[in-house]
Motif scaffolding. Structure first.
Motif, PDB file in Angstrom:
ATOM      1  N   ILE A   1       9.372  -4.131   0.776  1.00 21.02           N
ATOM      2  CA  ILE A   1       9.903  -2.913  -0.362  1.00 21.02           C
ATOM      3  C   ILE A   1       8.856  -2.742  -1.282  1.00 21.02           C
ATOM      4  CG2 ILE A   1      11.573  -2.133  -1.621  1.00 21.02           C
ATOM      5  CD1 ILE A   1      12.454  -2.103   1.370  1.00 21.02           C
ATOM      6  N   ARG A   2       8.247  -1.661  -1.685  1.00 25.72           N
ATOM      7  CA  ARG A   2       7.433  -1.435  -2.559  1.00 25.72           C
ATOM      8  C   ARG A   2       7.791  -0.129  -3.322  1.00 25.72           C
ATOM      9  NH1 ARG A   2       2.676  -5.137  -1.278  1.00 25.72           N
ATOM     10  NH2 ARG A   2       2.543  -4.440  -3.796  1.00 25.72           N
ATOM     11  N   GLY A   3       6.988  -0.169  -4.774  1.00 24.77           N
ATOM     12  CA  GLY A   3       7.168   0.913  -5.333  1.00 24.77           C
ATOM     13  C   GLY A   3       6.179   1.785  -5.667  1.00 24.77           C
ATOM     14  N   PHE A   4       6.110   2.974  -5.701  1.00 28.07           N
ATOM     15  CA  PHE A   4       5.166   3.989  -5.571  1.00 28.07           C
ATOM     16  C   PHE A   4       5.537   5.301  -7.007  1.00 28.07           C
ATOM     17  CE2 PHE A   4       5.347   2.291  -1.437  1.00 28.07           C
ATOM     18  CZ  PHE A   4       4.155   2.088  -1.062  1.00 28.07           C
ATOM     19  N   LEU A   5       4.282   5.425  -7.657  1.00 27.02           N
ATOM     20  CA  LEU A   5       4.317   6.406  -8.587  1.00 27.02           C
ATOM     21  C   LEU A   5       3.827   7.641  -7.772  1.00 27.02           C
ATOM     22  CD1 LEU A   5       2.836   4.504 -11.604  1.00 27.02           C
ATOM     23  CD2 LEU A   5       5.166   4.580 -10.943  1.00 27.02           C
TER      24      LEU A   5
ATOM     25  N   GLY B   1      -5.771   4.511   5.311  1.00 27.12           N
ATOM     26  CA  GLY B   1      -6.907   4.510   4.575  1.00 27.12           C
ATOM     27  C   GLY B   1      -6.628   4.356   3.082  1.00 27.12           C
ATOM     28  N   ASN B   2      -7.271   5.156   2.148  1.00 27.78           N
ATOM     29  CA  ASN B   2      -6.762   4.786   0.716  1.00 27.78           C
ATOM     30  C   ASN B   2      -5.420   5.527   0.342  1.00 27.78           C
ATOM     31  OD1 ASN B   2      -9.338   3.653   0.394  1.00 27.78           O
ATOM     32  ND2 ASN B   2     -10.459   5.478   0.285  1.00 27.78           N
ATOM     33  N   ASP B   3      -4.791   5.856   1.108  1.00 24.27           N
ATOM     34  CA  ASP B   3      -3.442   6.609   0.807  1.00 24.27           C
ATOM     35  C   ASP B   3      -2.120   5.642   1.475  1.00 24.27           C
ATOM     36  OD1 ASP B   3      -4.511   8.560  -0.721  1.00 24.27           O
ATOM     37  OD2 ASP B   3      -4.859   9.803   1.337  1.00 24.27           O
ATOM     38  N   TYR B   4      -1.157   5.962   0.963  1.00 27.10           N
ATOM     39  CA  TYR B   4       0.249   5.440   1.778  1.00 27.10           C
ATOM     40  C   TYR B   4       0.810   6.909   2.122  1.00 27.10           C
ATOM     41  CZ  TYR B   4       0.254   0.516   0.811  1.00 27.10           C
ATOM     42  OH  TYR B   4       0.044  -0.939   0.956  1.00 27.10           O
ATOM     43  N   VAL B   5       1.315   6.917   3.228  1.00 26.98           N
ATOM     44  CA  VAL B   5       2.041   8.327   3.608  1.00 26.98           C
ATOM     45  C   VAL B   5       3.591   7.980   3.368  1.00 26.98           C
ATOM     46  CG1 VAL B   5       2.367   9.718   5.322  1.00 26.98           C
ATOM     47  CG2 VAL B   5       0.269   8.998   5.012  1.00 26.98           C
TER      48      VAL B   5
ATOM     49  N   MET C   1      17.313   0.862   3.065  1.00 27.30           N
ATOM     50  CA  MET C   1      16.469   2.121   3.001  1.00 27.30           C
ATOM     51  C   MET C   1      15.813   2.545   4.375  1.00 27.30           C
ATOM     52  SD  MET C   1      13.538   1.593   0.120  1.00 27.30           S
ATOM     53  CE  MET C   1      14.371   0.587  -0.840  1.00 27.30           C
ATOM     54  N   ARG C   2      15.819   3.953   4.477  1.00 28.37           N
ATOM     55  CA  ARG C   2      14.704   4.482   5.568  1.00 28.37           C
ATOM     56  C   ARG C   2      13.372   5.165   5.182  1.00 28.37           C
ATOM     57  NH1 ARG C   2      20.011   7.317   8.572  1.00 28.37           N
ATOM     58  NH2 ARG C   2      20.638   5.526   9.762  1.00 28.37           N
ATOM     59  N   THR C   3      13.602   5.296   3.809  1.00 28.93           N
ATOM     60  CA  THR C   3      12.047   5.744   3.210  1.00 28.93           C
ATOM     61  C   THR C   3      11.059   5.062   3.754  1.00 28.93           C
ATOM     62  OG1 THR C   3      13.081   7.278   1.671  1.00 28.93           O
ATOM     63  CG2 THR C   3      10.842   6.934   1.334  1.00 28.93           C
ATOM     64  N   SER C   4       9.976   5.432   4.276  1.00 27.29           N
ATOM     65  CA  SER C   4       8.869   4.724   4.823  1.00 27.29           C
ATOM     66  C   SER C   4       7.628   5.204   3.907  1.00 27.29           C
ATOM     67  CB  SER C   4       8.883   4.774   6.280  1.00 27.29           C
ATOM     68  OG  SER C   4       8.452   6.029   6.716  1.00 27.29           O
ATOM     69  N   ALA C   5       6.737   4.032   3.820  1.00 32.44           N
ATOM     70  CA  ALA C   5       5.489   4.134   3.634  1.00 32.44           C
ATOM     71  C   ALA C   5       4.492   3.566   4.326  1.00 32.44           C
ATOM     72  CB  ALA C   5       5.279   3.379   1.850  1.00 32.44           C
TER      73      ALA C   5
ATOM     74  N   TRP D   1      10.976   3.956  -4.271  1.00 26.66           N
ATOM     75  CA  TRP D   1      10.843   2.888  -3.481  1.00 26.66           C
ATOM     76  C   TRP D   1      10.982   3.073  -1.749  1.00 26.66           C
ATOM     77  CZ3 TRP D   1       9.722  -1.549  -6.471  1.00 26.66           C
ATOM     78  CH2 TRP D   1      10.099  -1.172  -7.888  1.00 26.66           C
ATOM     79  N   ALA D   2      10.054   2.294  -1.308  1.00 27.61           N
ATOM     80  CA  ALA D   2       9.923   2.701   0.241  1.00 27.61           C
ATOM     81  C   ALA D   2       9.680   1.360   0.880  1.00 27.61           C
ATOM     82  CB  ALA D   2       8.890   3.786   0.520  1.00 27.61           C
ATOM     83  N   ARG D   3       9.920   1.356   2.146  1.00 27.78           N
ATOM     84  CA  ARG D   3       9.855   0.298   3.040  1.00 27.78           C
ATOM     85  C   ARG D   3       8.391   0.539   3.843  1.00 27.78           C
ATOM     86  NH1 ARG D   3      13.247  -3.097   5.363  1.00 27.78           N
ATOM     87  NH2 ARG D   3      14.885  -1.802   4.724  1.00 27.78           N
ATOM     88  N   ALA D   4       7.361  -0.617   3.296  1.00 28.22           N
ATOM     89  CA  ALA D   4       6.097  -0.577   3.769  1.00 28.22           C
ATOM     90  C   ALA D   4       6.096  -1.844   4.728  1.00 28.22           C
ATOM     91  CB  ALA D   4       5.173  -0.791   2.581  1.00 28.22           C
TER      92      ALA D   4
END
Length: 397
Positions: free
Chosen positions: A195-199, A164-168, A156-160, A188-191
């Motif tokens: 691979i991590r999951g975000f709400l 600071g206190n955020d993920y972009v 996947m190409r979606t990135s995170a 689900w994004a590539r950090a």
């Protein structure tokens, strides 16, 4: 006594339960099945043709689905029903006898949105999201597939990117059921650490959705794209307890399990329609059900329905006992979707020209099943999963 036994053995079992699988179910399992079947007959079937034709999802049914306890019904606590895997499967069977779009909604809400929060979320995330999702007040979706990466989701190409206190988040997800009606997306994004999951909540700046139109399948379902353009997500919205493709793949296994059951409902609906039509449609001064070719089609459909139902039931028993392996899910998903699709096609031939209209469910189910044949792992992918299990050799790389 011998005469009575012989007399009992000569009784023909009902056409839609040729192997009397009903006797293998508990009282609770039959009650769940019958309750959902009644709901589908009374509330879904009278309106689903119109929604399919218009390309709309019957959102007015969501509170009723929640009232029946069907949202996250196989999860424990947080307002969820906590029923067995077999009960969940039977509910999926009856929902898909109505329409694949309705079962897809239940699968996405419970198995793809609620399950990852339940399995990988923090206590705070579970308390915040799961109770309102079980009540149908919050709708979820699952963002994994991308325009260029479907089966090969690991690339996947979606990135995170941590800032600071955020993920972009940046990227696009495609073919997302419930996407534009969801209040929260499990993305689900590539950090940097895997691979991590975000709400990601509706209304978050940089998060937009667009619906996919002109579909010929799953028309009574919302299918969308999710777009992330420098979308800032608080660190506390990351699922803390999973880091790798194990997260999304375990969710897919949950959804595939429901599909293995659900497609038996679509197959049964097509078979029942074809059987009744064959007994009442008269050609050449006799019901077409008296012709050998039609009887052969019905016999094959009935046999494959029995096999699919038994596969699904054993799958559920294994899941309830904690013995389920992913390859067993692949066997059932692959077989049951294939046979349901073939049953829908054969039913359409028995219905003749009438089979292409929405007056009968065969073509609607057939079109829907073309999507089910592809999503949550294509038929080819499940074939290779089974092949790898048999040979120990990886065909994917």
């Amino acid at each position: 006594m011998v005469h009575k036994i012989a007399e009992h053995q000569t009784q023909v079992p009902p056409a839609t339960d040729l192997y009397q699988i009903d006797h293998l179910l508990s009282e609770e399992e039959r009650m769940v099945r019958d309750t959902v079947r009644k709901f589908v007959q009374e509330r879904v079937l009278p309106i689903i043709d119109q929604h399919f034709e218009q390309g709309t999802f019957p959102r007015q049914l969501i509170p009723e689905l929640a009232e029946l306890g069907l949202l996250g019904m196989h999860l424990d606590g947080y307002g969820c029903a906590g029923l067995s895997a077999v009960c969940y499967g039977l509910a999926c069977q009856e929902l898909e006898a109505g329409d694949s779009g309705l079962r897809s909604f239940i699968s996405v809400q419970g198995s793809l949105a609620m399950f990852p929060i339940f399995a990988f979320g923090s206590d705070e995330q579970k308390q915040r999201w799961l109770p309102p999702m079980a009540r149908g007040e919050v709708i979820g979706c699952f963002g994994l597939t991308e325009p260029d990466f479907g089966s090969d989701a690991a690339h996947m190409r979606t990135s995170a990117r941590r800032d600071g206190n955020d993920y972009v988040l940046n990227g696009t997800k495609m073919w997302i059921t419930n996407g534009s009606i969801a209040d929260v997306a499990v993305v689900w994004a590539r950090a940097e650490d895997g691979i991590r999951g975000f709400l990601v909540e509706r209304g978050t700046p940089g998060f937009t959705t667009s619906d996919i139109h002109r579909k010929l399948s799953l028309r009574a379902s919302v299918t969308s794209e999710l777009h992330f353009d420098d979308c800032r997500v608080p660190v506390e919205n990351m699922l803390p307890n999973v880091r790798s493709m194990r997260g999304p793949l375990s969710c897919l296994d949950e959804a595939r399990y429901g599909i293995a059951w659900g497609t038996t409902g679509a197959a049964r609906a097509c078979f029942e329609t074809a059987l009744e039509y064959a007994k009442t449609r008269v050609q050449f001064q006799r019901p077409i059900g008296s012709f050998q070719l039609v009887q052969r089609k019905l016999a094959l459909m009935a046999t494959e329905l029995v096999k699919s139902q038994l596969l699904a039931l054993q799958l559920g028993r294994l899941k309830d006992e904690g013995l389920l392996h992913p390859v067993q899910i692949s066997v059932a998903k692959r077989n049951n979707v294939r046979e349901a699709l073939e049953t829908a096609r054969e039913a359409r031939t028995i219905l003749g020209a009438n089979g292409i209209t929405l007056e009968y469910p065969a073509s609607r189910h057939m079109n829907n099943l073309e999507s089910v044949f592809t999503y949550e792992g294509t038929d080819d992918i499940h074939t290779l999963i089974i092949g790898q299990a048999l040979t120990g050799l990886n065909a994917f790389s």
